[in-house]
Design a protein around this motif. Structure first.
Motif, PDB file in Angstrom:
ATOM      1  N   ASP A 155       0.870  -1.183   0.000  1.00 57.62           N
ATOM      2  CA  ASP A 155       0.000   0.000   0.000  1.00 57.62           C
ATOM      3  C   ASP A 155       0.907   1.233   0.000  1.00 57.62           C
ATOM      4  N   ALA A 156       1.117   1.788  -1.197  1.00 56.93           N
ATOM      5  CA  ALA A 156       2.070   2.897  -1.330  1.00 56.93           C
ATOM      6  C   ALA A 156       1.552   4.167  -0.666  1.00 56.93           C
ATOM      7  N   ALA A 157       0.223   4.347  -0.616  1.00 61.16           N
ATOM      8  CA  ALA A 157      -0.331   5.571  -0.012  1.00 61.16           C
ATOM      9  C   ALA A 157      -0.068   5.590   1.489  1.00 61.16           C
ATOM     10  N   GLU A 189      -4.962  15.838  -0.804  1.00 63.17           N
ATOM     11  CA  GLU A 189      -4.261  15.356  -2.010  1.00 63.17           C
ATOM     12  C   GLU A 189      -2.820  15.848  -2.050  1.00 63.17           C
ATOM     13  N   THR A 190      -2.600  17.055  -1.543  1.00 60.63           N
ATOM     14  CA  THR A 190      -1.226  17.563  -1.472  1.00 60.63           C
ATOM     15  C   THR A 190      -0.376  16.652  -0.580  1.00 60.63           C
ATOM     16  N   VAL A 191      -0.952  16.266   0.559  1.00 62.74           N
ATOM     17  CA  VAL A 191      -0.227  15.380   1.477  1.00 62.74           C
ATOM     18  C   VAL A 191       0.124  14.065   0.777  1.00 62.74           C
ATOM     19  N   SER A 192      -0.860  13.479   0.090  1.00 61.55           N
ATOM     20  CA  SER A 192      -0.598  12.218  -0.630  1.00 61.55           C
ATOM     21  C   SER A 192       0.486  12.400  -1.686  1.00 61.55           C
ATOM     22  N   ALA A 193       0.433  13.536  -2.388  1.00 65.02           N
ATOM     23  CA  ALA A 193       1.401  13.768  -3.467  1.00 65.02           C
ATOM     24  C   ALA A 193       2.816  13.938  -2.905  1.00 65.02           C
ATOM     25  N   ILE A 194       2.922  14.552  -1.739  1.00 65.22           N
ATOM     26  CA  ILE A 194       4.245  14.724  -1.108  1.00 65.22           C
ATOM     27  C   ILE A 194       4.837  13.361  -0.740  1.00 65.22           C
ATOM     28  N   ILE A 195       3.998  12.498  -0.144  1.00 64.78           N
ATOM     29  CA  ILE A 195       4.475  11.145   0.219  1.00 64.78           C
ATOM     30  C   ILE A 195       4.844  10.371  -1.052  1.00 64.78           C
ATOM     31  N   PRO A 226      -5.860   5.607   8.807  1.00 68.09           N
ATOM     32  CA  PRO A 226      -4.734   5.530   7.876  1.00 68.09           C
ATOM     33  C   PRO A 226      -4.738   6.790   6.992  1.00 68.09           C
ATOM     34  N   ARG A 227      -3.567   7.242   6.626  1.00 70.78           N
ATOM     35  CA  ARG A 227      -3.457   8.517   5.907  1.00 70.78           C
ATOM     36  C   ARG A 227      -4.333   8.573   4.658  1.00 70.78           C
ATOM     37  N   SER A 228      -4.471   7.471   3.950  1.00 71.12           N
ATOM     38  CA  SER A 228      -5.264   7.464   2.720  1.00 71.12           C
ATOM     39  C   SER A 228      -6.737   7.752   2.964  1.00 71.12           C
ATOM     40  N   GLU A 229      -7.205   7.623   4.210  1.00 73.33           N
ATOM     41  CA  GLU A 229      -8.623   7.800   4.520  1.00 73.33           C
ATOM     42  C   GLU A 229      -8.918   9.167   5.136  1.00 73.33           C
ATOM     43  N   LEU A 230      -7.907  10.048   5.186  1.00 74.14           N
ATOM     44  CA  LEU A 230      -8.056  11.326   5.892  1.00 74.14           C
ATOM     45  C   LEU A 230      -9.176  12.201   5.353  1.00 74.14           C
ATOM     46  N   ALA A 231      -9.228  12.379   4.036  1.00 76.41           N
ATOM     47  CA  ALA A 231     -10.233  13.283   3.469  1.00 76.41           C
ATOM     48  C   ALA A 231     -11.632  12.775   3.804  1.00 76.41           C
ATOM     49  N   LYS A 232     -11.815  11.446   3.682  1.00 78.78           N
ATOM     50  CA  LYS A 232     -13.116  10.844   4.023  1.00 78.78           C
ATOM     51  C   LYS A 232     -13.474  11.116   5.483  1.00 78.78           C
ATOM     52  N   MET A 233     -12.489  10.984   6.342  1.00 79.50           N
ATOM     53  CA  MET A 233     -12.747  11.149   7.776  1.00 79.50           C
ATOM     54  C   MET A 233     -13.086  12.608   8.106  1.00 79.50           C
ATOM     55  N   ILE A 254     -17.922  21.769  15.622  1.00 78.83           N
ATOM     56  CA  ILE A 254     -16.728  20.915  15.760  1.00 78.83           C
ATOM     57  C   ILE A 254     -15.614  21.530  14.924  1.00 78.83           C
ATOM     58  N   GLY A 255     -14.569  21.982  15.572  1.00 83.00           N
ATOM     59  CA  GLY A 255     -13.387  22.464  14.856  1.00 83.00           C
ATOM     60  C   GLY A 255     -12.410  21.314  14.738  1.00 83.00           C
ATOM     61  N   THR A 256     -11.891  21.085  13.527  1.00 79.08           N
ATOM     62  CA  THR A 256     -10.964  19.956  13.367  1.00 79.08           C
ATOM     63  C   THR A 256      -9.590  20.465  12.945  1.00 79.08           C
ATOM     64  N   PHE A 257      -8.604  20.006  13.673  1.00 76.84           N
ATOM     65  CA  PHE A 257      -7.221  20.252  13.278  1.00 76.84           C
ATOM     66  C   PHE A 257      -6.459  18.966  13.566  1.00 76.84           C
ATOM     67  N   GLY A 258      -5.220  18.906  13.156  1.00 77.15           N
ATOM     68  CA  GLY A 258      -4.480  17.693  13.495  1.00 77.15           C
ATOM     69  C   GLY A 258      -3.331  17.416  12.572  1.00 77.15           C
ATOM     70  N   HIS A 259      -2.813  16.219  12.759  1.00 76.04           N
ATOM     71  CA  HIS A 259      -1.561  15.807  12.147  1.00 76.04           C
ATOM     72  C   HIS A 259      -1.885  15.028  10.869  1.00 76.04           C
ATOM     73  N   MET A 260      -1.906  15.727   9.731  1.00 72.91           N
ATOM     74  CA  MET A 260      -2.360  15.122   8.492  1.00 72.91           C
ATOM     75  C   MET A 260      -1.346  14.092   7.993  1.00 72.91           C
ATOM     76  N   GLY A 261      -0.106  14.267   8.340  1.00 73.51           N
ATOM     77  CA  GLY A 261       0.922  13.330   7.889  1.00 73.51           C
ATOM     78  C   GLY A 261       0.731  11.959   8.483  1.00 73.51           C
TER      79      GLY A 261
END
Lengths: 367, 367
Positions: free
Chosen positions: A8-10, B142-148, B252-259, B274-281
């Motif tokens: 799982d590359a992501a 998507e930016t986070v995914s592209a960086i990884i 898991p990072r790949s599910e962040l946008a959904k979450m 609900i204010g959301t912030f956090g560690h996207m990486g």
């Protein structure tokens, strides 16, 4: 049970069955442009389930850690026959006790690992390999200290002593000077600019601390040739005597020179052949006894020397096994190394997980 | 019990009493030119013993891991009153079960941590900070995914949503656009050449994936100003409502946008702030409920929303707590999240370590 089930590359994970050979896992990661860092010497034949059960190390421990650092989840068959899955693809998870960490390194005595979810990292873009040769073993140890003090964490810092150098030379003819007291194989990896800069400093420090020669590999082929010296160490030693006992004494890095010297003195004291090589960056030494198990008188001296070496490692703040485990052979040293209380807590865990003693009985402790 | 007992630069370790405040440990490491990476939000007031007991995370989880990854040894008082030391300064040690790993994250329920031996790393020579602003939250993900995918592992990748952005702006006046759907604070550290190169690619990817603005800090002061937005998020949210409930759902990072989208939908569904912030990486989100505990009707909706958010995190392969622990508040979610078998094995461990139930009773499970 040797399949790789998912890369799982992501999420930078790999999911495999326990019987998958570690080299195959490394290759699958590399095929995806990723990297599984643990590289135990046995990786061409050992399985990932075994690596997790032993918490195997390898040459890259200083920078990249050991197998434990790459296990995100495990499927384990418990003594009851129930199948437990612990962990997930989350980088962070603190929901309850880390069962995963309990099974890692438990040598099959708490449960049987059947599937493994591993963490991968991006493949380093560049790597540089250096080989430094020394007239004094202490100079090699000082070079290692100076590199760490310069805030460089190389991915490998491997050491060979004179006996190992000569056996390697007989075996692989790589052109090592037979009189040398120590060879240091060094590797740095990461961003190309960082790697060039670090390799330059490492070469400079090696010369400053007494290396009589420093070679920097210019190509991947040259790097592979330099690495041959280290990679062939065990095979080279193993062909010299009928019986080869590969040991695994480990000390804090600052105590390395003392430990190597003690092994050399012990070898003289008991008139034994001990070739020492190992991971100088992480303090993990492999004194290797070249002996003959049919020679009972010599084996008694081997036993005595080994005991003194382990005691000395422990007295320097070290351990009786850095990456090979306790198994049957080191059971008798465990209580002296860890103390009675630690062993009794471990026995309570064993009883909690395996009340009938059916899981790998006789390993780590006597039943 | 708040003393730092030793900083050992040769072995890259720090030894401290459990009551030492984490920020003081960080500072002691830095004074020696070294680095203790875990940086929980509470680090100015939390102690290292507490951090180990909770296996605390922080902003640097993706690249540097969590507290567990930096614990080499522990002194622990057992339920029997006996004092156990587990671990040493060796990078590798596989002599018996890793008792150390059992106490880490056990929330004081298996033993009381009194001293901690920590691993340090060299201080990164350089750091670059970037702030990207987005009209669509998904673009930030998507930016986070592209960086990884570009094989870059930044040390921080922090996310703020619209409500958090507005609260931060009211509080700290840092000039964030109030209409923005997401802000991404990114930091890369390491060798200067690598950091420059990576920061350039990260800025480019942020623009490519829809950032309306990307600022790259040119000085340490500018970097600190950009980081203020993230560092003040919790304080900014906390002043808006009488009761602030900081949650800790992780996927898991790949599910962040959904979450994140699910949290936003749930907030609308139950008419909650609900204010959301956090560690996207590292997939660790902090949905923060701005409510009033005296408003029982609203609190019932908060409870329901929270339950749905945790269930959804688990259904995406996530966890009910990434770095805050179970304690009392999340006991009721544990069985659904982990399954009955995992919880029953944890209870067996609790019974083995604390047969009379005297250690932090009522935490993690009901007695």
């Amino acid at each position: 049970m040797d399949r790789i089930l998912e890369v799982d590359a992501a999420n930078l994970t790999l999911f495999a069955e326990a019987g998958a050979v570690t080299a195959k896992i490394s290759q699958a990661a590399e095929d995806a442009g990723l990297f599984y860092p643990p590289d135990p010497g046995s990786m061409k034949i050992s399985t990932i389930g075994g690596n997790v059960a032993e918490n195997s190390g390898g040459l890259r421990g200083l920078k990249y850690g050991v197998t434990r650092d790459y296990v995100m989840g495990l499927e384990v068959v418990l003594a009851s026959g129930e199948v437990l899955f612990t962990g997930n693809k989350c980088v962070k998870d603190v929901a309850g006790y880390s069962l995963r960490d309990i099974f890692i390194g438990s040598e099959g005595t708490l449960g049987i690992i059947t599937r493994v979810l591993l963490k991968l990292v991006p493949k380093p873009a560049a790597r540089r390999t250096l080989l430094a040769i020394y007239d004094r073993m202490e100079d090699a140890a000082e070079t290692v200290s100076a590199i760490i003090a310069a805030k460089i964490i190389p991915c490998t810092l491997e050491f060979l002593d004179t006996l190992t150098i000569n056996c390697v030379e007989d075996f692989a003819h790589v052109g090592l000077p037979r009189h040398a007291a120590a060879v240091l194989l060094m590797e740095t990896d990461g961003h190309p600019a960082a790697v060039d800069h670090e390799a330059g400093i490492m070469a400079e420090l090696a010369r400053k601390y007494g290396a009589t020669s420093v070679q920097v590999a210019e190509t991947a082929e040259q790097a592979a040739a330099l690495a041959t010296a280290r990679r062939s160490a065990f095979s080279a030693l193993a062909r010299v005597a009928p019986t080869t006992i590969l040991e695994d004494a480990t000390v804090p890095r600052s105590e390395l020179a003392k430990m190597i010297r003690f092994i050399q003195d012990t070898s003289q004291k008991y008139a034994l052949k001990i070739g020492t090589f190992g991971h100088m960056g992480d303090g993990n030494l492999h004194p290797t006894f070249l002996t003959n198990e049919r020679n009972h008188e010599e084996m008694a001296r081997v036993e005595q020397a080994m005991k003194e070496i382990f005691n000395h490692a422990v007295s320097l703040g070290g351990t009786i096994t850095g990456e090979h485990g306790v198994g049957v052979a080191k059971k008798k040293f465990l209580k002296d190394a860890l103390g009675e209380l630690n062993v009794s807590v471990m026995r309570k865990m064993k009883a909690a997980f395996d009340p009938q003693g059916i899981l790998n009985p006789g390993k780590i402790f006597n039943p």
